[in-house]
Design a protein around this motif. Structure first.
Motif, PDB file in Angstrom:
ATOM      1  N   VAL A  94       1.742  -3.264   1.455  1.00 14.15           N
ATOM      2  CA  VAL A  94       2.122  -1.883   1.197  1.00 14.15           C
ATOM      3  C   VAL A  94       2.054  -1.192   2.551  1.00 14.15           C
ATOM      4  O   VAL A  94       1.234  -1.545   3.405  1.00 14.15           O
ATOM      5  CB  VAL A  94       1.226  -1.188   0.147  1.00 14.15           C
ATOM      6  CG1 VAL A  94       1.426  -1.807  -1.222  1.00 14.15           C
ATOM      7  CG2 VAL A  94      -0.234  -1.221   0.549  1.00 14.15           C
ATOM      8  N   TYR A 106       3.188   2.266   0.030  1.00 15.27           N
ATOM      9  CA  TYR A 106       4.111   1.715  -0.953  1.00 15.27           C
ATOM     10  C   TYR A 106       4.567   0.321  -0.539  1.00 15.27           C
ATOM     11  O   TYR A 106       4.663   0.025   0.643  1.00 15.27           O
ATOM     12  CB  TYR A 106       5.365   2.592  -1.074  1.00 15.27           C
ATOM     13  CG  TYR A 106       5.109   3.972  -1.604  1.00 15.27           C
ATOM     14  CD1 TYR A 106       4.994   4.206  -2.967  1.00 15.27           C
ATOM     15  CD2 TYR A 106       4.991   5.047  -0.736  1.00 15.27           C
ATOM     16  CE1 TYR A 106       4.766   5.486  -3.464  1.00 15.27           C
ATOM     17  CE2 TYR A 106       4.765   6.337  -1.221  1.00 15.27           C
ATOM     18  CZ  TYR A 106       4.657   6.541  -2.579  1.00 15.27           C
ATOM     19  OH  TYR A 106       4.430   7.800  -3.064  1.00 15.27           O
ATOM     20  N   ARG A 117       7.298  -1.793  -8.025  1.00 21.56           N
ATOM     21  CA  ARG A 117       6.928  -0.992  -6.853  1.00 21.56           C
ATOM     22  C   ARG A 117       5.423  -0.821  -6.960  1.00 21.56           C
ATOM     23  O   ARG A 117       4.887  -0.602  -8.056  1.00 21.56           O
ATOM     24  CB  ARG A 117       7.659   0.349  -6.917  1.00 21.56           C
ATOM     25  CG  ARG A 117       7.546   1.162  -5.678  1.00 21.56           C
ATOM     26  CD  ARG A 117       8.717   0.826  -4.732  1.00 21.56           C
ATOM     27  NE  ARG A 117       8.721   1.765  -3.633  1.00 21.56           N
ATOM     28  CZ  ARG A 117       8.655   1.396  -2.367  1.00 21.56           C
ATOM     29  NH1 ARG A 117       8.617   0.131  -2.041  1.00 21.56           N
ATOM     30  NH2 ARG A 117       8.659   2.288  -1.417  1.00 21.56           N
ATOM     31  N   ARG A 119       1.878   1.140  -5.395  1.00 21.30           N
ATOM     32  CA  ARG A 119       1.405   2.299  -4.635  1.00 21.30           C
ATOM     33  C   ARG A 119      -0.115   2.222  -4.525  1.00 21.30           C
ATOM     34  O   ARG A 119      -0.798   1.974  -5.511  1.00 21.30           O
ATOM     35  CB  ARG A 119       1.798   3.590  -5.352  1.00 21.30           C
ATOM     36  CG  ARG A 119       1.343   4.851  -4.629  1.00 21.30           C
ATOM     37  CD  ARG A 119       1.681   6.093  -5.420  1.00 21.30           C
ATOM     38  NE  ARG A 119       0.828   6.143  -6.617  1.00 21.30           N
ATOM     39  CZ  ARG A 119       1.082   6.915  -7.671  1.00 21.30           C
ATOM     40  NH1 ARG A 119       2.147   7.688  -7.701  1.00 21.30           N
ATOM     41  NH2 ARG A 119       0.271   6.903  -8.706  1.00 21.30           N
ATOM     42  N   GLY A 141       9.601   3.707  -8.836  1.00 22.27           N
ATOM     43  CA  GLY A 141       8.747   4.823  -8.445  1.00 22.27           C
ATOM     44  C   GLY A 141       8.991   6.116  -9.191  1.00 22.27           C
ATOM     45  O   GLY A 141       8.401   7.139  -8.837  1.00 22.27           O
ATOM     46  N   TRP A 144       4.651   5.947 -12.841  1.00 26.02           N
ATOM     47  CA  TRP A 144       3.601   5.063 -12.339  1.00 26.02           C
ATOM     48  C   TRP A 144       2.555   4.819 -13.406  1.00 26.02           C
ATOM     49  O   TRP A 144       2.226   5.723 -14.164  1.00 26.02           O
ATOM     50  CB  TRP A 144       2.919   5.681 -11.114  1.00 26.02           C
ATOM     51  CG  TRP A 144       3.826   5.789  -9.940  1.00 26.02           C
ATOM     52  CD1 TRP A 144       4.569   6.876  -9.568  1.00 26.02           C
ATOM     53  CD2 TRP A 144       4.111   4.771  -8.987  1.00 26.02           C
ATOM     54  NE1 TRP A 144       5.291   6.592  -8.440  1.00 26.02           N
ATOM     55  CE2 TRP A 144       5.027   5.307  -8.061  1.00 26.02           C
ATOM     56  CE3 TRP A 144       3.681   3.453  -8.821  1.00 26.02           C
ATOM     57  CZ2 TRP A 144       5.514   4.568  -6.983  1.00 26.02           C
ATOM     58  CZ3 TRP A 144       4.169   2.725  -7.754  1.00 26.02           C
ATOM     59  CH2 TRP A 144       5.072   3.275  -6.845  1.00 26.02           C
TER      60      TRP A 144
END
Length: 155
Positions: A94, A106, A117, A119, A141, A144
């Motif tokens: 990330v 990310y 994705r 985070r 994104g 989440w």
């Protein structure tokens, strides 16, 4: 503080309280909590750092290592995870930075057969503690699901 020094707060030894979603990306709302420990040190003259994690999941204990590398040209950090349960595999990184005391990072990965994705958020940073959160997204994104929260307390 410069971006290069952004993870200096994490240097040293920590007790970690984990809160972990039992099943990911299926609407689960059941969490488990457990303890762990973390030790971070700076390496490569501060252009990188690594921490060793002792994680006590209810299903068993395992070790993990985080490697963070700082790129002064792009002024961002890349974070890599190595998990003792899957030795030989480094998770995709990330990438991100700290702004106004919060670090947001990310990356792209897979969960099972699905592309996701990822985070990471670092927040609540003080001399004696910090919080890390991990979330996954199935829709690039737009939404989440936070699935892991770690609260760090300095030893």
């Amino acid at each position: 503080m410069t971006q290069r020094d952004a993870f200096d707060f994490l240097t040293g030894n920590w007790s970690v309280h984990h809160r972990y979603l039992l099943r990911r990306l299926d609407g689960c709302t059941d969490w488990t909590e457990f303890k762990g420990a973390c030790t971070l040190r700076k390496i490569l003259d501060g252009f990188a750092n690594m921490d060793e994690n002792d994680i006590h999941l209810p299903s068993g204990r395992y070790a993990g290592v985080t490697l963070r590398t700082y790129d002064p040209k792009s002024d961002v950090w890349s974070i890599y995870w190595l998990d003792g349960r899957r030795s030989g595999r480094i998770e995709p990184p990330v990438v991100g930075r700290f702004d106004n005391g919060i670090g947001i990072f990310y990356g792209d990965d897979r969960f099972g057969e699905r592309p996701i994705r990822v985070r990471f958020i670092w927040s609540r940073i003080t001399r004696s503690g910090a919080r890390w959160e991990q979330a996954f997204s199935l829709d690039e994104g737009n939404t989440w699901e936070t699935n892991w929260v770690m609260d760090f307390t300095r030893l």
